[in-house]
Design a protein around this motif. Structure first.
Motif, PDB file in Angstrom:
ATOM      1  N   GLU A 112       0.489  -0.763  -0.030  1.00 51.85           N
ATOM      2  CA  GLU A 112      -0.064   0.295  -0.149  1.00 51.85           C
ATOM      3  C   GLU A 112       0.085   1.522   0.159  1.00 51.85           C
ATOM      4  O   GLU A 112       0.283   2.008  -0.939  1.00 51.85           O
ATOM      5  CB  GLU A 112      -1.115  -0.093   1.253  1.00 51.85           C
ATOM      6  CG  GLU A 112      -1.895   1.366   1.006  1.00 51.85           C
ATOM      7  CD  GLU A 112      -3.012   0.496   2.104  1.00 51.85           C
ATOM      8  OE1 GLU A 112      -3.769   2.389   2.856  1.00 51.85           O
ATOM      9  OE2 GLU A 112      -2.997   0.404   3.173  1.00 51.85           O
ATOM     10  N   ARG A 113       2.123   1.758   0.660  1.00 48.86           N
ATOM     11  CA  ARG A 113       2.939   2.232   0.853  1.00 48.86           C
ATOM     12  C   ARG A 113       3.668   2.496  -0.150  1.00 48.86           C
ATOM     13  O   ARG A 113       3.384   4.190  -0.900  1.00 48.86           O
ATOM     14  CB  ARG A 113       3.590   2.423   1.887  1.00 48.86           C
ATOM     15  CG  ARG A 113       3.258   2.248   3.432  1.00 48.86           C
ATOM     16  CD  ARG A 113       2.458   3.101   3.831  1.00 48.86           C
ATOM     17  NE  ARG A 113       2.871   4.944   4.524  1.00 48.86           N
ATOM     18  CZ  ARG A 113       2.415   5.885   4.535  1.00 48.86           C
ATOM     19  NH1 ARG A 113       1.725   6.187   5.108  1.00 48.86           N
ATOM     20  NH2 ARG A 113       3.535   6.509   4.661  1.00 48.86           N
ATOM     21  N   GLY A 116       0.128   1.731  -3.252  1.00 44.57           N
ATOM     22  CA  GLY A 116      -1.501   2.557  -3.086  1.00 44.57           C
ATOM     23  C   GLY A 116      -2.212   1.053  -3.465  1.00 44.57           C
ATOM     24  O   GLY A 116      -3.624   1.562  -3.378  1.00 44.57           O
ATOM     25  N   LYS A 118      -4.173  -2.034  -2.650  1.00 41.72           N
ATOM     26  CA  LYS A 118      -4.816  -2.868  -1.223  1.00 41.72           C
ATOM     27  C   LYS A 118      -5.903  -3.112  -0.861  1.00 41.72           C
ATOM     28  O   LYS A 118      -6.370  -4.070  -0.223  1.00 41.72           O
ATOM     29  CB  LYS A 118      -5.301  -1.538  -0.232  1.00 41.72           C
ATOM     30  CG  LYS A 118      -5.878   0.058  -0.779  1.00 41.72           C
ATOM     31  CD  LYS A 118      -6.544   0.283  -0.228  1.00 41.72           C
ATOM     32  CE  LYS A 118      -6.867   2.082  -0.037  1.00 41.72           C
ATOM     33  NZ  LYS A 118      -7.142   3.232   1.102  1.00 41.72           N
TER      34      LYS A 118
END
Length: 399
Positions: A112-113, A116, A118
């Motif tokens: 996610e970091r 992006g 998820k």
């Protein structure tokens, strides 16, 4: 790709060769390039194993589409989140939006970091498996080999270990993809330089992983860089076992930093006396010329290490400082160390090398020559004494 690179009847290499990038991770030289390996398993369900660095992504996506021939991917296995293997994930998600992304609980925060992403996540734990049809994927956690989220995937029907960065190598795959199709002598230094610099800090996690995977009947190792191992599996596993225990051979690496050649003269003098005392495997490096990755590779190979620096701004020479900082950060273990230096007035080079000797906690040779301006006979006598001490200790260790 223009022709499908089969590993087995239904498993394909869809990776890319990168001959344009000069430095890996913006630090390690790549004189022979690098390969990014990714794999596709075509069964009742389709699984992609790892991706490639985004700079070669267009070719990679074409390779996958050629293999899939209109089919969609069902799973993406993420063994390792480092961007040279995860860099194409977002593009794959856009192309195959229903694809499940398989990772462990440490994978997904990074996913996610970085990107992006998820949604459509499928968490696996130690010993979990996925059936694709004929192929069964089994997952094993190998934390800190060499990131905390790292895992490996074992396809048990064919005995294939998708090993992530473990057992990898620098160097492109020139014409062949298997170890027995390639010139391993040509790649030898790139295999060991890859281990010593990328994985080398993590000797204990490597040992843990080797023990964990030791019971598997491995018939092929598919790493994310370098050759696919099918003929020399025992050899590469034995090397990792040796390297990760910091086992070395009889020999000495001499590294010097010299502005006007005076410290270099001392290095040559030390080397000459080591040879007289029967130490034949000697590697001399100028820290200003040779990238630390090559020096560290030699240090992983040989037990003796002798470092010498002139004084520079009241301290050690900058390129020597880079090397010793890296050795400290990597926590390289179990060597015999000698240090020497030169100065014109206040000094500093040898003082910092002595501090390094304290920090690294290697066995040390007590004689520490330091020349004032140019080395004279007294200094060369000290260099000879340093060489004698190193040779004596190496002979004791390897006789």
């Amino acid at each position: 790709m223009h022709n499908k690179n089969n590993i087995t009847e239904k498993i394909y290499w869809v990776g890319t060769n990168d001959r344009r990038t000069h430095i890996f991770e913006n630090y390690w030289p790549l004189p022979k390039g690098v390969a990014y390996n990714s794999y596709v398993i075509v069964d009742e369900k389709v699984a992609i194993v790892d991706t490639v660095e985004k700079g070669t992504m267009d070719e990679y996506l074409d390779n996958i589409e050629e293999v899939l021939d209109g089919r969609k991917a069902d799973y993406l296995i993420v063994n390792h989140m480092e961007p040279d293997h995860s860099g194409s994930i977002r593009s794959l998600v856009e192309r195959y939006p229903e694809m499940k992304i398989v990772g462990n609980k440490k994978t997904f925060p990074m996913l996610e970091r970085y990107y992006g992403v998820k949604d459509n996540l499928m968490e696996v734990r130690e010993g979990d498996s996925i059936d694709l049809g004929e192929h069964k994927l089994n997952f094993y956690m190998v934390p800190m080999l060499h990131w905390p989220e790292t895992m490996v995937t074992f396809e048990s029907n064919n005995g294939i270990l998708f090993s992530g960065d473990a057992f990898g190598a620098f160097g492109t795959l020139d014409g062949g993809i298997f170890d027995d199709e390639l010139d391993l002598d040509y790649l030898e230094e790139e295999i060991s330089r890859y281990y010593s610099n990328i994985v080398g800090k993590y000797g204990r996690p490597t040992q843990n992983a080797l023990k964990k995977l030791g019971g598997l009947e491995i018939k092929m190792i598919c790493a994310t860089h370098g050759p696919i191992w099918r003929t020399h599996i025992a050899d590469i596993v034995a090397k990792y076992d040796k390297w990760s225990q910091y086992k070395t051979d009889e020999g000495c690496v001499i590294v010097y930093s010299s502005m006007y050649g005076n410290t270099e003269k001392m290095a040559d003098n030390i080397a000459r006396h080591l040879v007289k005392k029967g130490i034949k495997k000697i590697r001399i490096h100028d820290s200003s010329k040779t990238h630390p990755s090559y020096i560290i590779n030699d240090i992983f190979r040989y037990r003796g290490v002798i470092l010498g620096s002139c004084a520079y701004n009241g301290d050690v020479f900058p390129t020597m400082e880079t090397l010793i900082n890296e050795l400290e950060h990597m926590g390289v273990k179990d060597h015999v160390l000698g240090v020497f230096g030169s100065k014109s007035w206040g000094g500093g080079g040898l003082k910092r090398l002595n501090k390094f000797a304290e920090n690294i906690k290697w066995e040390t040779i007590e004689v520490t020559p330091e020349a004032l301006c140019a080395p004279g006979q007294e200094d060369f006598d000290q260099c000879e004494a340093l060489a004698d001490g190193m040779a004596k200790r190496l002979k004791e260790l390897y006789s």
